[in-house]
Design a protein around this motif. Structure first.
Motif, PDB file in Angstrom:
ATOM      1  N   SER A  60       1.437  11.225 -10.665  1.00  0.00           N
ATOM      2  CA  SER A  60       1.259  12.370 -10.735  1.00  0.00           C
ATOM      3  C   SER A  60       1.876  13.626 -10.631  1.00  0.00           C
ATOM      4  O   SER A  60       1.574  14.609 -11.065  1.00  0.00           O
ATOM      5  CB  SER A  60      -0.081  12.256  -9.973  1.00  0.00           C
ATOM      6  N   ALA A  61       2.872  13.729  -9.776  1.00  0.00           N
ATOM      7  CA  ALA A  61       4.252  15.319  -9.796  1.00  0.00           C
ATOM      8  C   ALA A  61       4.359  14.906 -11.236  1.00  0.00           C
ATOM      9  O   ALA A  61       5.640  15.749 -11.427  1.00  0.00           O
ATOM     10  CB  ALA A  61       4.785  14.213  -8.822  1.00  0.00           C
ATOM     11  N   SER A  62       5.332  13.525 -12.067  1.00  0.00           N
ATOM     12  CA  SER A  62       5.999  13.745 -13.316  1.00  0.00           C
ATOM     13  C   SER A  62       4.828  14.501 -14.332  1.00  0.00           C
ATOM     14  O   SER A  62       4.066  13.930 -14.827  1.00  0.00           O
ATOM     15  CB  SER A  62       6.653  12.679 -13.826  1.00  0.00           C
ATOM     16  N   SER A  63       5.029  15.196 -15.456  1.00  0.00           N
ATOM     17  CA  SER A  63       4.848  15.203 -16.348  1.00  0.00           C
ATOM     18  C   SER A  63       4.472  14.038 -17.328  1.00  0.00           C
ATOM     19  O   SER A  63       3.797  14.363 -18.613  1.00  0.00           O
ATOM     20  CB  SER A  63       5.277  16.828 -17.116  1.00  0.00           C
TER      21      SER A  63
ATOM     22  N   GLN B 136       0.564  -1.030   0.265  1.00  0.00           N
ATOM     23  CA  GLN B 136      -0.105   0.194  -0.055  1.00  0.00           C
ATOM     24  C   GLN B 136       1.095   1.441   0.062  1.00  0.00           C
ATOM     25  O   GLN B 136       0.566   1.882  -0.763  1.00  0.00           O
ATOM     26  CB  GLN B 136      -0.826  -0.354   1.041  1.00  0.00           C
ATOM     27  N   VAL B 137       1.667   1.034   1.225  1.00  0.00           N
ATOM     28  CA  VAL B 137       3.048   2.465   1.123  1.00  0.00           C
ATOM     29  C   VAL B 137       3.528   2.432  -0.641  1.00  0.00           C
ATOM     30  O   VAL B 137       3.680   3.604  -1.048  1.00  0.00           O
ATOM     31  CB  VAL B 137       4.183   1.839   1.809  1.00  0.00           C
ATOM     32  N   LEU B 138       4.363   1.411  -0.785  1.00  0.00           N
ATOM     33  CA  LEU B 138       4.929   1.537  -2.648  1.00  0.00           C
ATOM     34  C   LEU B 138       3.292   1.611  -3.648  1.00  0.00           C
ATOM     35  O   LEU B 138       3.728   2.841  -4.318  1.00  0.00           O
ATOM     36  CB  LEU B 138       5.462  -0.140  -2.946  1.00  0.00           C
ATOM     37  N   GLY B 139       2.377   1.496  -3.195  1.00  0.00           N
ATOM     38  CA  GLY B 139       1.594   2.064  -4.524  1.00  0.00           C
ATOM     39  C   GLY B 139       1.152   3.761  -4.326  1.00  0.00           C
ATOM     40  O   GLY B 139       0.523   3.523  -4.969  1.00  0.00           O
ATOM     41  N   GLN B 140       0.773   3.996  -3.012  1.00  0.00           N
ATOM     42  CA  GLN B 140       0.634   5.333  -2.449  1.00  0.00           C
ATOM     43  C   GLN B 140       2.154   6.397  -3.179  1.00  0.00           C
ATOM     44  O   GLN B 140       1.793   7.216  -3.867  1.00  0.00           O
ATOM     45  CB  GLN B 140       0.323   5.387  -1.745  1.00  0.00           C
ATOM     46  N   TYR B 141       2.645   5.735  -3.192  1.00  0.00           N
ATOM     47  CA  TYR B 141       3.941   6.222  -3.477  1.00  0.00           C
ATOM     48  C   TYR B 141       4.500   6.268  -5.243  1.00  0.00           C
ATOM     49  O   TYR B 141       4.732   7.902  -5.232  1.00  0.00           O
ATOM     50  CB  TYR B 141       5.744   5.653  -2.898  1.00  0.00           C
ATOM     51  N   ILE B 142       3.919   5.467  -5.599  1.00  0.00           N
ATOM     52  CA  ILE B 142       4.189   5.369  -7.372  1.00  0.00           C
ATOM     53  C   ILE B 142       3.353   6.191  -7.860  1.00  0.00           C
ATOM     54  O   ILE B 142       3.329   6.606  -8.656  1.00  0.00           O
ATOM     55  CB  ILE B 142       4.017   3.757  -7.865  1.00  0.00           C
ATOM     56  N   GLU B 143       1.903   5.883  -7.019  1.00  0.00           N
ATOM     57  CA  GLU B 143       0.473   7.359  -7.055  1.00  0.00           C
ATOM     58  C   GLU B 143       2.006   8.584  -7.093  1.00  0.00           C
ATOM     59  O   GLU B 143       0.852   9.690  -8.962  1.00  0.00           O
ATOM     60  CB  GLU B 143      -0.269   6.512  -7.039  1.00  0.00           C
ATOM     61  N   ASN B 144       1.407   8.967  -5.870  1.00  0.00           N
ATOM     62  CA  ASN B 144       1.970  10.428  -6.277  1.00  0.00           C
ATOM     63  C   ASN B 144       3.513  10.669  -6.577  1.00  0.00           C
ATOM     64  O   ASN B 144       3.409  11.891  -7.798  1.00  0.00           O
ATOM     65  CB  ASN B 144       2.757  10.572  -4.359  1.00  0.00           C
ATOM     66  N   LEU B 145       4.451   9.443  -7.382  1.00  0.00           N
ATOM     67  CA  LEU B 145       4.826  10.111  -8.189  1.00  0.00           C
ATOM     68  C   LEU B 145       4.593  10.389  -9.842  1.00  0.00           C
ATOM     69  O   LEU B 145       5.009  11.172 -10.753  1.00  0.00           O
ATOM     70  CB  LEU B 145       6.624   8.554  -8.346  1.00  0.00           C
TER      71      LEU B 145
END
Length: 120
Positions: free
Chosen positions: A105-108, A94-103
């Motif tokens: 969304s932050a990347s163009s 869950q932590v890794l999934g959230q981290y990947i989603e955040n990355l």
């Protein structure tokens, strides 16, 4: 065993029957007397052997039950350890999934594009 023979003068004559082999064969007599003892000993030996077999069977079953109990305890401990490991891995996923989603969304590069608007 003594038998009276005459009573004429008021005295009895005793005859010993110690040598009564004609009347009672000794071999038959001893076999008859020993037969119950032999049968009792044989019965007791059979009962004792049966009890020994039962005792061995009970001991074997008790040992088998104890072994199965230890195996069950080991398996229960292993299941508990696997459950804990599973919970840890789910939490990490869950932590890794959230981290990947955040990355993403932050990347163009990973920005969502509207394909319908480009086609028109």
């Amino acid at each position: 065993m003594e038998l009276p023979l005459t009573e004429e003068d008021g005295t009895f004559t005793n005859i010993s029957l110690a040598d009564d082999s004609e009347y009672r064969p000794r071999k038959l007599s001893s076999k008859v007397e020993r037969a119950p003892t032999t049968m009792m000993n044989a019965d007791m030996d059979a009962v004792e052997a049966e009890n020994q077999v039962e005792l061995e069977e009970k001991t074997r079953l008790i040992n088998q039950v104890l072994e199965l109990q230890h195996t069950l305890e080991d398996l229960s401990a292993r299941v508990d350890a696997v459950k804990e490991e599973n919970l840890k891995l789910k939490s990490e996923n869950q932590v890794l999934g959230q981290y990947i989603e955040n990355l993403m969304s932050a990347s163009s590069v990973f920005q969502t594009t509207d394909t319908k608007s480009k086609r028109k």
